[in-house]
Design an enzyme around this catalytic site. Sequence first.
Site: not given
Length: 328
Positions: A75, A78, A202, A254, A272
């Site tokens: 992530s 991103k 993605y 998150y 992760v």
Amino acid sequence: MEDYRPMQTIAHANLKEIVERIAQRMAAATERGKPAAYIPELAKVDVNRFGIAVAPIGGEVIAAGDAEVPFSIQSISKVFTLTLALEKAGDRVWERVGREPSGNPFNSIVQLEYEKGRPRNPFINAGAIAVADILLAGRAPEAAVQDILAFLRDLAGDDSIGIDASVAASEARTGYRNLALANFMRAEGNLEHPVADTVEVYFRHCAIAMTCRQLAKAGRFLAAAGQPDESQAAVVSQLRARRINALMLTCGHYDASGEFAFRVGIPGKSGVGGGILGSIPGIASVAAWCPGLDANGNSVLASKAFEELAQATGWSVFGPVPVPSDRD
Ligand code: GLN
């Protein structure tokens, strides 16, 4: 106030000592968390790994531990896809994704339905899938992936950066939740391209492998008001860098983003794969990695390393922190 100091640069030798001490302590730590199991390929990574790299603005990178070992950035990618999407579509990005912390796990489905297919922010999975869809406009999936890779290679000054094909395949095989998110957004009119194409972009950008050194260098533009180096052109405007930092601080971990702000006080983005990229505005970018995760999917020891770094250096966007004693 004698015991306090404002955020400031640290002399190379002192910073090196701080970084090396953190790496030694993290190498010896026994509570290490567990690697992500839901992507089978990530579960194989050795939890004893720990790496850290600090890239001061205008200075030499300081690296320690396994800082030269590539890992799955997941992530953290991103942050870079959002940057590219903002350069491509400007404020239209915000018609497709929000800018609020989700308070939910990164792969949560429930909020997306309540909010009619518009993800809370670009750093949860649904938001990053919408961002991937923006990057696909006018591009074939492979070309969009190559755009992202080229951007990272350019930022890090390192053409060896690539995609771990086995991680990408592992994720594609098991990515049912991400497919659900993408299908739902498509049903709500928030994906313009076929679901298969969007999730392919993605999955593949999540499977990019980088070392701590490469990642710290790639993220330096965020700490440096958009321009990583005076000899180079700006990557983004000052305002855009500031806004991306703000999103990292509020949404980068998150539903543990508040906790990271509370403990560390540095804009950060976790993945992760066990990595965290941090941006210390005006000072440096930092990458830390250890594959063992906590229940929220954030690296236990990379988080701890950031906390210790913030304490040892005084680096926090929320103001001065106490200078620690020499004791550990
Ligand atoms: N590729 C991962 C997923 O889609 C990214 C999640 C993460 O790093 N938090 O589940």
